[in-house]
Design a protein around this motif. Structure first.
Motif, PDB file in Angstrom:
ATOM      1  N   GLY A  68       0.786  -1.226   0.000  1.00  0.00           N
ATOM      2  CA  GLY A  68       0.000   0.000   0.000  1.00  0.00           C
ATOM      3  C   GLY A  68       0.813   1.268   0.000  1.00  0.00           C
ATOM      4  N   THR A  69       2.114   1.219  -0.299  1.00  0.00           N
ATOM      5  CA  THR A  69       2.945   2.414  -0.361  1.00  0.00           C
ATOM      6  C   THR A  69       3.690   2.446  -1.687  1.00  0.00           C
ATOM      7  OG1 THR A  69       4.793   3.594   0.665  1.00  0.00           O
ATOM      8  CG2 THR A  69       4.793   1.211   0.867  1.00  0.00           C
ATOM      9  N   THR A  70       3.781   3.652  -2.259  1.00  0.00           N
ATOM     10  CA  THR A  70       4.488   3.805  -3.535  1.00  0.00           C
ATOM     11  C   THR A  70       5.994   3.931  -3.342  1.00  0.00           C
ATOM     12  OG1 THR A  70       4.088   6.205  -3.424  1.00  0.00           O
ATOM     13  CG2 THR A  70       2.484   4.868  -4.636  1.00  0.00           C
ATOM     14  N   ASP A  71       6.399   4.315  -2.135  1.00  0.00           N
ATOM     15  CA  ASP A  71       7.838   4.453  -1.852  1.00  0.00           C
ATOM     16  C   ASP A  71       8.417   3.082  -1.509  1.00  0.00           C
ATOM     17  OD1 ASP A  71      10.372   5.208  -1.186  1.00  0.00           O
ATOM     18  OD2 ASP A  71       9.788   6.726   0.296  1.00  0.00           O
ATOM     19  N   LYS A  72       9.168   2.521  -2.431  1.00  0.00           N
ATOM     20  CA  LYS A  72       9.731   1.187  -2.225  1.00  0.00           C
ATOM     21  C   LYS A  72      10.866   1.170  -1.212  1.00  0.00           C
ATOM     22  CE  LYS A  72       6.891  -0.515  -5.196  1.00  0.00           C
ATOM     23  NZ  LYS A  72       5.746  -1.323  -4.715  1.00  0.00           N
ATOM     24  N   THR A  73      11.352   2.356  -0.830  1.00  0.00           N
ATOM     25  CA  THR A  73      12.439   2.388   0.164  1.00  0.00           C
ATOM     26  C   THR A  73      11.920   2.178   1.580  1.00  0.00           C
ATOM     27  OG1 THR A  73      12.278   4.803   0.391  1.00  0.00           O
ATOM     28  CG2 THR A  73      13.760   3.947  -1.322  1.00  0.00           C
ATOM     29  N   ILE A  74      10.605   2.298   1.752  1.00  0.00           N
ATOM     30  CA  ILE A  74      10.017   2.092   3.088  1.00  0.00           C
ATOM     31  C   ILE A  74       9.804   0.603   3.292  1.00  0.00           C
ATOM     32  CG2 ILE A  74       8.078   2.583   4.596  1.00  0.00           C
ATOM     33  CD1 ILE A  74       7.670   5.195   3.142  1.00  0.00           C
ATOM     34  N   ARG A  75      10.507   0.049   4.239  1.00  0.00           N
ATOM     35  CA  ARG A  75      10.404  -1.373   4.548  1.00  0.00           C
ATOM     36  C   ARG A  75      10.309  -1.547   6.056  1.00  0.00           C
ATOM     37  NH1 ARG A  75      12.167  -4.364  -0.033  1.00  0.00           N
ATOM     38  NH2 ARG A  75      12.508  -6.225   1.235  1.00  0.00           N
ATOM     39  N   ALA A  76       9.752  -2.646   6.473  1.00  0.00           N
ATOM     40  CA  ALA A  76       9.650  -2.936   7.908  1.00  0.00           C
ATOM     41  C   ALA A  76      11.037  -3.265   8.464  1.00  0.00           C
ATOM     42  CB  ALA A  76       8.700  -4.101   8.143  1.00  0.00           C
ATOM     43  N   PRO A  77      11.366  -2.793   9.652  1.00  0.00           N
ATOM     44  CA  PRO A  77      12.671  -3.127  10.241  1.00  0.00           C
ATOM     45  C   PRO A  77      12.784  -4.620  10.522  1.00  0.00           C
ATOM     46  CG  PRO A  77      11.272  -1.975  11.831  1.00  0.00           C
ATOM     47  CD  PRO A  77      10.569  -1.905  10.520  1.00  0.00           C
ATOM     48  N   ARG A  78      13.995  -5.127  10.403  1.00  0.00           N
ATOM     49  CA  ARG A  78      14.192  -6.567  10.598  1.00  0.00           C
ATOM     50  C   ARG A  78      14.530  -6.913  12.044  1.00  0.00           C
ATOM     51  NH1 ARG A  78      17.946  -9.657   6.630  1.00  0.00           N
ATOM     52  NH2 ARG A  78      16.748 -11.323   7.651  1.00  0.00           N
ATOM     53  N   ASP A  79      15.393  -6.117  12.674  1.00  0.00           N
ATOM     54  CA  ASP A  79      15.888  -6.450  14.021  1.00  0.00           C
ATOM     55  C   ASP A  79      14.948  -5.922  15.093  1.00  0.00           C
ATOM     56  OD1 ASP A  79      18.159  -7.633  12.891  1.00  0.00           O
ATOM     57  OD2 ASP A  79      19.202  -5.694  12.794  1.00  0.00           O
TER      58      ASP A  79
END
Length: 270
Positions: A68-79
């Motif tokens: 649901g976001t157009t900004d592909k740089t926004i990702r969920a944090p892993r740690d």
């Protein structure tokens, strides 16, 4: 929880199974629902540092994509490091509920199938909470971008105003009279045109109708007699009873002295 509950399986209590109660962020729980295959969502690491337990969770890379976001740089944090907490003298337990006819997989790896049909649901004690913890994301660039996106989404107004380049002229034209009003007026005129028949003639039609059925609503009686509603109600008040409650609510039936049903005649003959 379902109202139909059978016996509670306390095998977990006999095995003295200990479980952890962990609070996780909302976005992390949403990402877990996207897991495919065996449902693996990440890795849990448990270690010790100066005698204290250090626990952290690492989310699988394929589950970091935010929908649901157009900004592909926004990702969920892993740690996600854990903040360990004590139970605090409370007695907490974890239960599972399995609907009748579904297979159940227990925490120890064993499985069972409850009886088929619409029997009571099965409730099992999985274990007693021995440790509480809170799973928090590590502060990173991904996390800060995610929080900024969430704040922007919450600040968006529910309604937006839009300026039109030209006035709308084709749609929503005013009409002299709506179709519903025209239909209502037509029905009123038709009803007004109905000539009042002789009272005895109307009574004959009503008695003939009530020989077939015991209860009628006013609309059906108007269709049968072709008489105005007001005139028809005046006659019905003399020979009928209007039901205001019960299974035959809002219907008319004959008064006892005018009833001639086959069932009552048979009883009188007996």
């Amino acid at each position: 929880m379902s109202e139909k509950v059978g016996e509670v399986d306390l095998t977990g209590a006999k095995q003295n199974t200990g479980v952890w109660l962990v609070k996780v962020p909302k976005y992390l729980a949403q990402q877990w629902t996207k897991a495919s295959g065996r449902g693996e969502v990440g890795k849990l690491r448990i270690g010790k540092n100066q005698g204290k337990a250090e626990v952290s969770f690492t989310l699988n890379d394929e589950l970091t994509v935010i929908d649901g976001t157009t900004d592909k740089t926004i990702r969920a944090p892993r740690d996600h490091p854990f903040t360990m907490q004590t139970v605090g003298g409370q007695t907490l337990a974890v239960f599972t509920e399995t609907s009748s006819g579904q297979s159940e997989e227990r925490s120890d790896g064993s499985s069972s199938v409850s009886g088929a049909g619409a029997g009571p649901d099965k409730i099992a004690l999985e274990g007693v909470v021995v440790q509480r913890a809170e799973c928090r994301p590590a502060v990173s660039e991904n996390y800060m971008k995610l929080k900024r996106m969430q704040i922007e989404e919450l600040c968006k107004p529910v309604r937006l105003s839009q300026q039109l380049d030209k006035a709308v002229t084709n749609n929503y034209k005013p009409v002299a009279n709506h179709s519903n009003n025209l239909e209502y007026e037509r029905k009123k005129k038709e009803e007004g045109k109905r000539a009042r028949a002789d009272k005895q003639q109307v009574l004959d039609m009503l008695f003939s109708a009530f020989e077939k059925h015991q209860y009628y609503n006013i609309k059906d009686l108007v269709d049968i007699t072709k008489q105005p509603v007001i005139y028809l109600k005046e006659i019905l008040r003399d020979i009928g009873v209007y039901n205001v409650k019960g299974t035959h609510k809002n219907t008319w039936e004959l008064k006892p002295e005018y009833r001639h049903y086959h069932g009552e005649e048979e009883k009188l003959d007996e």
